[in-house]
Motif scaffolding. Structure first.
Motif, PDB file in Angstrom:
ATOM      1  N   THR A  97     -41.399  12.235 -17.617  1.00  0.00           N
ATOM      2  CA  THR A  97     -41.110  13.654 -17.399  1.00  0.00           C
ATOM      3  C   THR A  97     -39.646  13.961 -17.140  1.00  0.00           C
ATOM      4  OG1 THR A  97     -41.719  13.332 -15.068  1.00  0.00           O
ATOM      5  CG2 THR A  97     -43.432  14.175 -16.551  1.00  0.00           C
ATOM      6  N   PRO A 118     -42.206  16.693 -21.515  1.00  0.00           N
ATOM      7  CA  PRO A 118     -41.965  18.133 -21.356  1.00  0.00           C
ATOM      8  C   PRO A 118     -40.542  18.506 -21.756  1.00  0.00           C
ATOM      9  CG  PRO A 118     -41.787  17.043 -19.237  1.00  0.00           C
ATOM     10  CD  PRO A 118     -42.148  15.977 -20.232  1.00  0.00           C
ATOM     11  N   ASN A 119     -40.350  19.702 -22.280  1.00  0.00           N
ATOM     12  CA  ASN A 119     -39.009  20.185 -22.659  1.00  0.00           C
ATOM     13  C   ASN A 119     -38.293  19.217 -23.599  1.00  0.00           C
ATOM     14  OD1 ASN A 119     -39.271  22.440 -20.863  1.00  0.00           O
ATOM     15  ND2 ASN A 119     -38.731  21.093 -19.177  1.00  0.00           N
ATOM     16  N   TYR A 122     -34.412  18.828 -24.748  1.00  0.00           N
ATOM     17  CA  TYR A 122     -33.339  18.240 -23.947  1.00  0.00           C
ATOM     18  C   TYR A 122     -33.114  16.763 -24.234  1.00  0.00           C
ATOM     19  CZ  TYR A 122     -33.350  22.551 -21.240  1.00  0.00           C
ATOM     20  OH  TYR A 122     -33.266  23.870 -20.858  1.00  0.00           O
ATOM     21  N   GLU A 139     -45.169  17.774 -27.281  1.00  0.00           N
ATOM     22  CA  GLU A 139     -44.546  18.662 -26.295  1.00  0.00           C
ATOM     23  C   GLU A 139     -45.560  18.990 -25.196  1.00  0.00           C
ATOM     24  OE1 GLU A 139     -42.425  20.554 -24.037  1.00  0.00           O
ATOM     25  OE2 GLU A 139     -41.296  20.327 -25.914  1.00  0.00           O
ATOM     26  N   GLY A 141     -44.725  21.152 -22.421  1.00  0.00           N
ATOM     27  CA  GLY A 141     -44.387  22.351 -21.660  1.00  0.00           C
ATOM     28  C   GLY A 141     -43.278  22.148 -20.666  1.00  0.00           C
ATOM     29  N   MET A 142     -43.441  22.723 -19.472  1.00  0.00           N
ATOM     30  CA  MET A 142     -42.406  22.697 -18.448  1.00  0.00           C
ATOM     31  C   MET A 142     -42.686  21.599 -17.423  1.00  0.00           C
ATOM     32  SD  MET A 142     -40.464  25.151 -19.440  1.00  0.00           S
ATOM     33  CE  MET A 142     -39.399  25.461 -18.020  1.00  0.00           C
ATOM     34  N   ASP A 143     -41.603  21.091 -16.807  1.00  0.00           N
ATOM     35  CA  ASP A 143     -41.740  20.010 -15.820  1.00  0.00           C
ATOM     36  C   ASP A 143     -42.716  20.366 -14.704  1.00  0.00           C
ATOM     37  OD1 ASP A 143     -39.820  18.666 -17.235  1.00  0.00           O
ATOM     38  OD2 ASP A 143     -38.163  19.311 -15.982  1.00  0.00           O
ATOM     39  N   ASN A 145     -44.910  22.698 -14.594  1.00  0.00           N
ATOM     40  CA  ASN A 145     -46.183  23.278 -15.032  1.00  0.00           C
ATOM     41  C   ASN A 145     -46.579  22.647 -16.361  1.00  0.00           C
ATOM     42  OD1 ASN A 145     -48.433  24.930 -15.043  1.00  0.00           O
ATOM     43  ND2 ASN A 145     -47.352  26.653 -15.994  1.00  0.00           N
ATOM     44  N   ASN A 147     -48.564  21.076 -19.491  1.00  0.00           N
ATOM     45  CA  ASN A 147     -49.772  21.442 -20.224  1.00  0.00           C
ATOM     46  C   ASN A 147     -50.762  20.294 -20.063  1.00  0.00           C
ATOM     47  OD1 ASN A 147     -51.778  21.880 -22.216  1.00  0.00           O
ATOM     48  ND2 ASN A 147     -50.362  23.176 -23.359  1.00  0.00           N
TER      49      ASN A 147
END
Length: 378
Positions: A97, A118-119, A122, A139, A141-143, A145, A147
């Motif tokens: 992550t 996630p993300n 980057y 993918e 999602g966000m760190d 939150n 998926n």
């Protein structure tokens, strides 16, 4: 009767000493520590011929340790305490992550085990970007939150996560699906080599302990040799770092990862005597008073050019380093999708960061070395 009591007490004492000695003997045989030299956030021990990974600093100010027993195909897991967290090794499918985990996977040649992240924009490494571009990494999602539906469908052998305070609903959901979550606290290490040593954390998960140890020893050797070279300079240039955010100047504390690098590069970081491992938050006037005549300005936040800095605030023009063109940045060196390479690779390769700083501060000491992360701001 009195004699009987004395004999009984003496017998009990002998029995207790015998048990104590047996316990000490058993511990000396069944429990040995590995060569973790610099990192303070984790330990690896061999307990009854089973590797035990202990995360001692999963998040800031944590008082909780996390223990994981790493069980191989031929290991006898019958003596592991009931209720313990068990990870089957070697891991074949993993979710990480943080971009800082990517270089460690690649150095251990296990990047193809990565199935989710996630993300993903980057991620800068060409190797892992190729895996992403060909659909081999999903993918997530966000760190904060993740998926969890996609992640659970991927069915990884483990998820390597990090936490600010130990409260993460995504990780709880993942664990309820019987997917192990292992906290990684490498970002909390106060020394550059301590942070890099977390490659051994990944090494033991993939049964590549010897490889991880060899890689780290090479990084450590390069770092310590560069540090020794820096001591050959009798000049210690003064250093300013950081930038303003909404009228508050953010710069490294004196016990931080960055401050240690600047110290090892034989520079005079002007806030070296402050306490704390994170950041200082100061007003502009106090920074100007202390650093107006600093020789170097290292890492002025997200800015890429002096023009951008002036547009943000003309106050920056009051510093000598601004007017003497001695500002150095790492923000311009990015991967194909915009990720800053320094953020991804620097924690694993502090030896290269140190050499960069030495080259900037003492150019004649590393005459043939080319900067890896930094460049002079235009």
């Amino acid at each position: 009767m009195k004699i009987y009591r004395i004999i009984t007490l003496f017998s009990l004492f002998i029995l207790m000493q015998s048990c104590k000695n047996d316990s000490m003997s058993n511990n000396s045989i069944t429990k040995t520590k590995t060569s973790i030299k610099h990192a303070k956030g984790f330990d690896i021990e061999l307990v009854k011929n089973i590797n035990k990974l202990t995360i001692k600093s999963p998040y800031p100010e944590s008082t909780i340790f996390y223990e994981y027993y790493l069980v191989g195909v031929n290991d006898d897991a019958s003596k592991i305490p009931i209720g313990s967290k068990i990870i089957k090794t070697p891991i074949e499918r993993i979710v990480v992550t943080s971009t800082t985990h990517i270089p460690m996977l690649e150095l251990l040649e296990v990047e193809k085990s990565l199935v989710g992240f996630p993300n993903m924009e980057y991620v800068s490494s060409k190797k892992t970007r190729n895996l992403i571009d060909t659909g081999k990494v999903q993918e997530l999602g966000m760190d904060a939150n993740l998926n969890t539906e996609i992640l659970i469908d991927l069915n990884p052998d483990a998820v390597i996560g990090f936490s600010i305070n130990g409260a993460n609903s995504s990780f709880s959901t993942i664990e309820r699906a019987n997917i192990p979550v292992i906290y990684n606290g490498d970002w909390l290490e106060e020394s550059p080599l301590g942070r890099a040593e977390w490659i051994k954390f990944f090494g033991i998960l993939f049964n590549k302990e010897k490889m991880a140890d060899s890689i780290f020893k090479s990084i450590e050797k390069n770092y310590l040799e560069a540090k020794e070279i820096a001591t050959n300079s009798t000049i210690k240039p003064t250093v300013l770092s950081g930038i303003m955010f909404k009228d508050v100047w953010n710069l490294p504390s004196g016990e931080s990862f960055v401050a240690r690098l600047l110290q090892d590069a034989n520079t005079d970081f002007l806030w070296k005597d402050t306490k704390g491992k994170g950041s200082l938050y100061l007003n502009f006037e106090s920074v100007l008073e202390k650093a107006q005549h600093a020789d170097l300005w290292i890492a002025p936040g997200y800015f890429s050019t002096k023009k951008e800095m002036i547009q943000a605030s003309k106050l920056y023009t009051q510093f000598d380093a601004f007017n003497n063109n001695t500002i150095y940045i790492f923000s311009n060196k990015k991967g194909s999708t915009g990720g800053v390479i320094y953020y991804e690779l620097a924690p694993t390769r502090p030896d290269l960061v140190l050499k960069d700083l030495i080259k900037i501060a003492h150019p004649t000491l590393l005459s043939d070395y080319e900067l890896s992360f930094f460049e002079k701001m235009n």
